[in-house]
Enzyme design. Sequence first.
Site, PDB file in Angstrom:
ATOM      1  N   TYR A 801      10.823  97.893 -14.849  1.00  0.00           N
ATOM      2  CA  TYR A 801      11.502  97.832 -16.132  1.00  0.00           C
ATOM      3  C   TYR A 801      12.308  99.060 -16.529  1.00  0.00           C
ATOM      4  O   TYR A 801      13.152  98.980 -17.408  1.00  0.00           O
ATOM      5  CB  TYR A 801      10.487  97.542 -17.237  1.00  0.00           C
ATOM      6  CG  TYR A 801       9.978  96.131 -17.203  1.00  0.00           C
ATOM      7  CD1 TYR A 801      10.773  95.091 -17.654  1.00  0.00           C
ATOM      8  CD2 TYR A 801       8.728  95.838 -16.690  1.00  0.00           C
ATOM      9  CE1 TYR A 801      10.327  93.787 -17.616  1.00  0.00           C
ATOM     10  CE2 TYR A 801       8.258  94.524 -16.642  1.00  0.00           C
ATOM     11  CZ  TYR A 801       9.065  93.505 -17.110  1.00  0.00           C
ATOM     12  OH  TYR A 801       8.627  92.215 -17.060  1.00  0.00           O
ATOM     13  N   LEU A 802      11.988 100.178 -15.954  1.00  0.00           N
ATOM     14  CA  LEU A 802      12.672 101.388 -16.388  1.00  0.00           C
ATOM     15  C   LEU A 802      13.841 101.699 -15.474  1.00  0.00           C
ATOM     16  O   LEU A 802      13.660 101.968 -14.288  1.00  0.00           O
ATOM     17  CB  LEU A 802      11.687 102.558 -16.410  1.00  0.00           C
ATOM     18  CG  LEU A 802      10.489 102.333 -17.338  1.00  0.00           C
ATOM     19  CD1 LEU A 802       9.522 103.494 -17.261  1.00  0.00           C
ATOM     20  CD2 LEU A 802      10.948 102.119 -18.772  1.00  0.00           C
TER      21      LEU A 802
END
Length: 842
Positions: A801-802
């Site tokens: 997600y990052l």
Amino acid sequence: MAVEASDGPVTFKKSSASKSNQLHSEMKNSDSYDDGQSNRKTSDVPASNGQSSSSLNGKASAIESSVDISKESNLKTYTKSSPSANSKFPSLGNKNESLLEKKIPKCDDFEDEEDNTPLSDIRMKMNNDNDKKATPNALKKSYEDSDDDDIPLSARLPHNTNLGESSSNYDDSDKQETASKLSVKRPLDEIGSLHSSGKKPKLSDPGSSINAKQISVRSDAKVEEEDDDDIPISRKKNKVVKLMDKSSSSKKLTNVAKVNKGAAPSFKKKEKLKKSGNESEHSQSTKLQLSSGDGQKKWTTLVHNGIIFPPPYKPHGVKILYKGKPVTLTPEQEEVATLFAVMRDTEYMEKEIFKDNFWNDWRELLGENHVIQNLKDCDFTPIYDWCQIEKDKKKQMSLEEKKALREEKMKQEEKYMWAIVDGVKEKVGNFRAEPPGLFRGRGVHPKMGKVKRRIRPNDVVINIGKDAPIPECPIPGESWAEITHDDTVTWLAKWRDPIKPNKLKMVSLAASSSWKGQSDKEKYEKARMLKSYIGNIRAAYTKGFTSKDITKQQIAVATYFIDKLALRAGNEKDDEEADTVGCCTLKVENVTAEGHNKLKFDFLGKDSIKYENTVEVEPPVYKAILKFQKDKQPGDDLFDKLDTSKLNAHLKELMPNLTAKVFRTFNASFTLDDMLNKETKDGVVAEKTAVYQHANKQVAIICNHQRSVSKNHSTQISKLNEKIDELQAVLKELKIDLDRARKEKPPLKRSSDGKNKRNLNPEAIGKKIAQISAKIEKMQRDIHTKEDLKTVALGTSKINYLDPRITVSWCKRHEVPIEKIYTKTLLEKFAWAMDVDPDFRI
DNA sequence: CTGGAGACTTGGGACAATGCTG
DNA sequence: CAGCATTGTCCCAAGTCTCCAG
């Protein structure tokens, strides 16, 4: 402890009409946003991958230089690429293009805007466990568009967990301070070298004498035909490097790598490149295309060696007891019995479904008239014990034996580890067929305990290039189920999951491959794009809250939840799976209205992980939920007019290619970016990585990434506490000694053993005191973070997600070695992001 | 328009490798 | 430098989302 909802999360200042243009300029601003730092750009930051810009020769260099050209002439690249950008994805192509222009206007831009941002909107509302420290001065909103629009709602509305959040106001001060720093070169450089040297040894790939030929042929072709336009640079770069490895230039490359590792002389060159060309990142993302669009050709040549199978079962002959008497089993029966025996001390043994399912499958193997007529009377202990002994034997093996074993395995597997895609050697992800086992579902899974039968070549479809040699079937006498040459997919092999026959298991390239890297990048670009659409999207769903059309109303509320709480979309599931839900499949009983506009969410999400959160919502949302629940029974769908395809179809009207999951990526990456920029202070690396970890933690909380508490967690904590106590005692004594030393008296005898201590001078004692204090502090910090993170899993968000470019650019700006954040495999996975500009913002 | 198949991403936990400390 | 804790990787289950036939 729900926190009051950030007031009107959706105060839109901009008319939603003028939308996308505006959005674009906003986005541009955001790119360069980092006030006053523009000069930084000129100075430093090598093109990361020591590989990319270093020594080149031959064909490879031809390719490389084409890359560099595009770097140098940003404008050209941009104009070229934006029209050609996938029409489905209009803005991505040129998103970055105006980097040059943008720089200037941006400051005023946001100064203007900040004024009309209501403080209430800006306020970030998360109550915090312990670090309230964030300095609330300069209430300045730092983002291009001052509307709250860009703040993921979830960032403002915490879960009601004990893990709060920090920072109250938008605060620019950190940025200013960061601005003064120059970025780091070293770490990135190391990555570069790590890469080039890391790959090299593996190149002596055995299973590809043919391949070598193909590669070089291919690379020739590349140089000539490759028109840069249809191949993402990230991928091309890989190619270059890898091709070089293969070729005679590899020696040179290694040298460069070595040099890089040391000081950093090879930078000179890169810096120059940078200066004239600037931001490789931008030219790179200009290239972005949605290759994931389907039906599209994914490769031209594909060579690999198929997959490997686990060794056949070796019967051990140990008998189980049935009603106390040994029973002889056939090897097949014994194999399954053994799978069951080893599960003895797992919690599955307490689950009736597990045992029932197992018994049903095993009984079939035993046959109708077998002596064994029920599971209850079976005693698997002999097999269990035998397995324990085998395990111990393995443990007892000497280091050399283990090593030899490992090498043997390596040798067998080596040829399966690599594939050659369009002439580029790439790592294969899961090249091993799954071994037989008992299915272990998560949560209450109706199929747990079923026997997952052995996969045979005959189950496996191989996908490979037309001209590539068909992999030899590794099991003599058997053969592949089918050979296909489908160039619209990326899998190399697939088979049907024996447990869920309509599910497929696929073998594809590893995460470090360019296929994966490319789609990863696209994913994050999509999330970035959402940033500029989010204002309108929020406006739209806010309007929808009160829609008379119930479907529209449900869509609005569902989108609100997905945005605000980062819920998953929630596809329909059948009865053969664990009963879990996502947004669209929420049941009436999963959401409870608790008054004061507070909604309590309580449901099992993916992997049967519990989601529990109480949030204050917009009053109209609250009303809508009451309405949706009216006249329904528990078990009924809360959003009965909705499913994921309707929801996603609606989202696509708001932004090209938008789907529900993009919100999670957006929320996560935005939160990281935001927190890093607000909270990073000057300090030692450890402090900065702590900031990173803290941000990472917030994201994990938003995404509800949990882990189970390790069983010895509490022991570990108390152990640490004991040690702290000990050290504190020592400290106390030292302080007395210091006093005495100052008065030139000898130290007292050591209290623990009554022996004499060395007579040290005050400075020395002072030093010791400092040392021990530091140690104590560190341990206290350790305890704190351990306690803090005991149920939070950071890994998932970091991996999925990052946006790695946020991380990498932050590392560059704050001189944090990237290795402090990413492991070796993550560095490989994120290779595509390593040369990001230090100013990169989501 | 719907449901199912297919392709690809995301997820926690098991287990192996590595690191740390007495 | 063994023994254990910690970290990193692997494994494979469980999601999301698209496409296509009926």
